[in-house]
Motif scaffolding. Structure first.
Motif: not given
Length: 135
Positions: A112-124
């Motif tokens: 599964f795709r794992v989303c860390s905090d930095i990935i969520l921040y950059k996506a936002k």
């Protein structure tokens, strides 16, 4: 041009009659008399709407059981008609049960795709319009 006469020979009435007789006998040999007709069960049937005031369309007729069985058999899928595949293309989806039990919590088969905090921040940030993707 050897073997080809320069002028065409016109056959007389006896030869013409013989040619016609041979043609007639050949047609009789190849003729086949059909006395039993049926509807092709593999073709789609287009129904025509009835006329509202027609007396012959409003007559009740008994249902033909053989015809209904043919229609229902033609409408079934190939898995219900035949015990095994009839063509090589049917072999592709004939057995629908998966060979391996798809357990969702097994990490060996499911990545599964794992989303860390930095990935969520950059996506936002990219969603808000920041365009530094190529930096």
């Amino acid at each position: 041009m050897a073997g080809h006469p320069s002028e065409k020979v016109i056959p007389d009435e006896v030869h013409q009659n013989q040619i016609l007789r041979e043609l007639y006998l050949k047609e009789l040999r190849t003729r086949k008399l059909y006395t039993q007709y049926h509807v092709n069960p593999f073709r789609k049937i287009h129904t025509v709407t009835r006329k509202p005031m027609s007396w012959h369309d409003n007559l009740e007729e008994p249902a033909d059981a053989r015809f209904l069985n043919l229609i229902h058999h033609a409408a079934q899928g190939p898995r219900k008609k035949y015990p095994e595949t009839q063509t090589e293309n049917q072999e592709v989806g004939w057995y629908l049960e998966p060979l391996v039990n798809p357990e969702r919590h097994d990490r060996r088969l499911n990545h599964f795709r794992v989303c860390s905090d930095i990935i969520l921040y950059k996506a936002k940030m990219w969603g808000l319009g920041e365009d530094d993707r190529h930096k």
